[in-house]
Design a protein around this motif. Sequence first.
Motif, PDB file in Angstrom:
ATOM      1  N   ASP A 163      50.318  34.223  46.218  1.00  0.00           N
ATOM      2  CA  ASP A 163      49.329  33.890  45.183  1.00  0.00           C
ATOM      3  C   ASP A 163      48.459  35.104  44.946  1.00  0.00           C
ATOM      4  O   ASP A 163      48.226  35.886  45.863  1.00  0.00           O
ATOM      5  N   PRO A 196      41.926  34.388  42.305  1.00  0.00           N
ATOM      6  CA  PRO A 196      41.425  34.089  40.959  1.00  0.00           C
ATOM      7  C   PRO A 196      40.657  35.296  40.430  1.00  0.00           C
ATOM      8  O   PRO A 196      39.959  35.967  41.185  1.00  0.00           O
ATOM      9  N   THR A 197      40.816  35.586  39.150  1.00  0.00           N
ATOM     10  CA  THR A 197      40.094  36.740  38.594  1.00  0.00           C
ATOM     11  C   THR A 197      38.610  36.401  38.497  1.00  0.00           C
ATOM     12  O   THR A 197      38.234  35.256  38.256  1.00  0.00           O
ATOM     13  N   SER A 225      34.994  35.929  37.044  1.00  0.00           N
ATOM     14  CA  SER A 225      34.672  35.404  35.722  1.00  0.00           C
ATOM     15  C   SER A 225      34.012  36.463  34.840  1.00  0.00           C
ATOM     16  O   SER A 225      33.793  36.247  33.666  1.00  0.00           O
TER      17      SER A 225
END
Lengths: 320, 247
Positions: B217, B220-221, B223
Amino acid sequence: MVLVYIDQADQQIKKASLEALSYGAAIAKQLGCATEALIAGTVKENLAELGNYGAQKVHQLKNEALNSLDVKAHSTIIAAAAKSLNATVVVFAHNINGKAIAPAVAVRLGAGIVTGACSLPNTQNGFEVTKTVFSGKAFATIKIETPIKVIAINQNSFGIQNHNQAASVEEINIPIPAASIKITKVEKIEGEIPLTEANLVVSGGRGLKGPENWGILLDLAKALGAATACSRPVSDSDWRPHHEHVGQTGIQIAPNLYIAIGISGAIQHLAGVNRSKTIVVINKDPEAPFFKAADYGVVGDAFEIVPKLTAAILKMKSTA
Amino acid sequence: MKILVCISKTPDTTAKIAFIEGNTKFDESGVQWIINPYDEWYALVRAIELKEKDPSTIIHLVTVGGVEAEPIIRKALALGGDEAIRIDSNSNDSFTVANEIAQVAKEGAYDLIFTGKETIDYNSACIGSMLSALLDLPFVSLADHFDVTGNTATIKREIESGEETCEATLPMIVSCQKGMAEQRIPNMRGIMAARTKPLKVLTPAASTATTSIQIFDLPPTKSGVKLIDPENMDELVRLLKEEAKVI
């Protein structure tokens, strides 16, 4: 039973071990079994207090010879203890000592191991643990295929959890093998917060222009109670000691707050800090790649901004 | 003295990390391969420095990998080392890799085994420690200085609160990190010599993997960065306290 190895330095229990114990207790809850702790050597703390972090029982191998790291001796006795106590999962902190010992223990137990773990196991389909790979740029979920499992948990990835209980403490007798190394000299870095254990880290790069300018960074670190770090060019130029170098080839850290001052954010630097919970970047170049990885950014001259930030923190602390 | 240096092939430090086949495989397209920096800069170069001091020293390199690992092992030979061994296995299970190397180590009766402190792809930091259990030898991790006189090695290593100097009797295993040696680049003579140095290919010993990779995985980028007015550091402090809750 989940057995957690409690690591020590200078006869004091490492914070990373309390996190490993909390993590081990959470695994035990998942598996419906007991959590026990194993400590080698002599420490100053009251071991019954390990109950507060989830241990029901603490086994102590009380022998001063075990106070400093000897991988051959430590891995032999930990594996023997795990066997005699029938542990099915053995947990370590993925810190300096844990990294050195855990893989050898896994071999001695015939167990599969995941080091650098960052999640609780998923036990729905076997036993799967997620770990960080590619220097924090990705995760891999690994299935451990053996009956006994060894896990080394990344520092600052699970947190310390409080359990309101006291643990029973028992001495365990296992023959201690002869020392395989002889320690001849110890040089301690006094009075500093070890980088890998720091919750807050202030770090400087080439943008600070020279070692004589580090005062503003040290003032900020002092106001916050933070540890200090630096980028590779800074340690390569001997502006700061090598042990402060964070990055892919330096040390990897995961504090709650990382403040980067005058660091452009090369991919190799990010690899050492991208597990930080919150990143603040102060840089005069709005195009610095570090801003893409940051939560908060301040574009401007560090020599003006950092003292203002220090003043704002002192003001907040005085009114808090 | 006979030294075995463990070499691993890793993607370049700037390689784009992506996955294919339903996130089960690392995407190798366009990736530049390098010798794992810790294996090269610290383990291999320190072994070469020891050989420069004592020319009777023999250096063997070992890698566990497919034929695609050969350019990397040739590059390592160009830096130095007398011969290389490639164990023809693509396993990414640390135990299997350590077990393969342990067979070579037993066969070669080495005085010293050097590894890098970890690889920059799987970051497992397992091989040196596992070898110490498989061979029942002393192991010193995170070494930044290494010297040997006769049969006694003097090693400086990183510990939780600083640095420690220790002594051990050979044979032993050492994992190497920054400080061990000065980085160097292969010269033309070395590159030419490496072409004719022996590279033995061995069939892997049968061992059962203890782990298997299920899926990869990407994190997450973020924000997006929140920019703060440089004149308003009170606002940054407020956000750190109330929004991020880190101070």
